[in-house]
Design an enzyme around this catalytic site. Structure first.
Site, mmCIF file in Angstrom:
data_model
loop_
_atom_site.group_PDB
_atom_site.id
_atom_site.type_symbol
_atom_site.label_atom_id
_atom_site.label_comp_id
_atom_site.label_asym_id
_atom_site.label_seq_id
_atom_site.Cartn_x
_atom_site.Cartn_y
_atom_site.Cartn_z
ATOM 1 N N CYS A 90 -83.909 -15.135 20.355
ATOM 2 C CA CYS A 90 -84.180 -16.358 19.603
ATOM 3 C C CYS A 90 -85.415 -16.224 18.718
ATOM 4 O O CYS A 90 -85.588 -16.966 17.767
ATOM 5 C CB CYS A 90 -84.380 -17.535 20.565
ATOM 6 S SG CYS A 90 -83.013 -17.755 21.702
ATOM 7 N N THR A 150 -78.924 -23.430 26.534
ATOM 8 C CA THR A 150 -79.858 -24.289 25.804
ATOM 9 C C THR A 150 -79.475 -25.753 25.961
ATOM 10 O O THR A 150 -80.331 -26.613 26.194
ATOM 11 C CB THR A 150 -79.926 -23.899 24.317
ATOM 12 O OG1 THR A 150 -80.419 -22.563 24.211
ATOM 13 C CG2 THR A 150 -80.848 -24.827 23.541
ATOM 14 N N ALA A 160 -72.724 -17.948 30.179
ATOM 15 C CA ALA A 160 -71.668 -16.949 30.379
ATOM 16 C C ALA A 160 -71.952 -15.643 29.647
ATOM 17 O O ALA A 160 -71.665 -14.562 30.166
ATOM 18 C CB ALA A 160 -70.326 -17.521 29.928
#
Length: 380
Positions: free
Chosen positions: A326, A74, A200
């Protein structure tokens, strides 16, 4: 806690044991600040960071100097989009993206739109694919960036990045690729790409660390920093580096380089078995393309049931989601499925199954049986 079977690997993945082992020394023994240039504590930390940077670059076919560490994808997306917008301040600016992009991209474009940028959101067809003709037709004389994801986080649908990169190159436009769901799962490349976001925790690394690939040796501008204070990461992202996280990121990338192809084939077989069995349930359908997608993802719609009840019940024994993590708490239908023309009620009654490193055939069999039981009871 008695956890359910986990089939939500697109939301996040567990740290691989090898990743945890690699990280642990950098919380204690090797705790130095990578910016401390005058003593061994800093040197050891800096060496670890640079080794990780090199491996992450290898994963995507880049040079190590082109990897800028961030707190996650983000932040990388915000840096890439806002940083380019600010580099062109004072000029008329137009950006092209797609209706099915991740909210991190769409919301960032909404922000620069408030500040004067023009935004074109390309439509998709019923399978989630964009039209390359629509893309070319959308380009204006003042188009500064094309920003598209490599693979969709909800359906797994893969965009034709090679062809898109050729269009961007021919028009001398910045190409920003959100490769969060693709990197480490399928081969990716940086030829013709100017910016690329990575995370990651999507491929068995830790949360809280990501990267922005920034193409070097090119005339088009690089993004301007959004965080200031010390000039770290070539001046693009100030702040003390998360050394343990970066080490874990590097180790995860190393594992994916070695096991991605074999693991992808294994997961494709499991995914296809799961999908074929679930599509035998009456009044079910696949959302997205059957061919051109990630090997571990399927998104299935179950008509005749209420979406919220379906998700709640299935999650008692199998951890899944209806879309992006999200937005998974939202009762609204997925914006991705809506853009594909799927009825809102059917969109709410859709489940994304995403498999991963720890998924077994037994897990898949249990999932099939449980989902069939849940759907049968909810349709009574």
């Amino acid at each position: 806690m008695n956890y359910p079977i986990y089939l939500d690997y697109n939301a996040t993945t567990p740290c691989a044991p090898e990743v945890i082992d690699a990280m642990l020394p950098y919380f204690g023994t090797h705790f130095g600040n990578a910016a401390s240039k005058s003593h061994p504590y800093g040197w050891v930390a800096e060496n670890a960071v640079e080794e990780a940077r090199e491996i992450i670059a290898q994963l995507i076919g880049a040079k190590s100097k082109e990897i800028i560490f961030t707190s996650g994808a983000t932040e990388a997306i915000n840096l890439g989009i806002k940083g380019i917008f600010e580099s062109y301040l004072g000029e008329k600016q137009h950006y092209i993206t797609c209706q099915t992009e991740h909210k991190a991209v769409l919301d960032t474009f909404l922000e620069i739109e408030k500040r004067g940028a023009e935004i074109t959101c390309l439509p998709v067809d019923g399978k989630g694919n964009i039209s390359l003709k629509d893309l070319e037709d959308a380009i204006l004389p003042h188009t500064k960036m094309i920003c598209l994801m490599w693979a969709n986080n909800e359906t797994g649908v893969i965009h034709p990045i090679k062809e898109i990169s050729e269009i961007a190159e021919s028009r001398n436009i910045i190409l920003f690729i959100d490769a969060v769901q693709a990197a480490g799962k399928i081969p990716v490349f940086t030829k013709g790409v100017h910016l690329m976001a990575l995370s990651a925790h999507k491929f068995y690394g830790p949360k809280g660390v990501g990267a922005l690939y920034v193409r070097h040796n090119h005339a088009l501008p690089k993004p301007l920093a959004q965080i200031h204070g010390g000039g770290h990461e070539k001046g693009m992202r100030s702040g003390t580096l998360n050394v343990p996280g970066i080490v874990g990121f590097g180790k995860a990338a190393e594992l994916r380089i070695s096991e991605m192809e074999e693991e992808g084939n294994r997961l494709r077989e499991l995914r296809d078995f799961l999908e074929n069995q679930l599509l035998q349930i009456q009044n079910t359908s696949l959302n997205g393309s059957q061919e051109n997608r990630l090997p571990h993802v399927c998104n299935i719609a179950f008509s005749g049931v209420e979406g919220e009840d379906l998700i709640k019940k299935v999650n008692q024994k199998v951890a899944v989601s209806s879309g992006s993590a999200c937005t998974s708490i939202s009762p609204k239908p997925s914006h991705v499925l809506q853009a594909m023309g799927i009825n809102p009620d059917l969109g709410r009654a859709s489940i994304r199954f995403s498999l991963g490193r720890n998924t077994t055939f037994e897990d898949v069999e249990k999932t099939i049986n449980w989902v069939k039981e849940v759907v049968e009871k909810l349709r009574v």
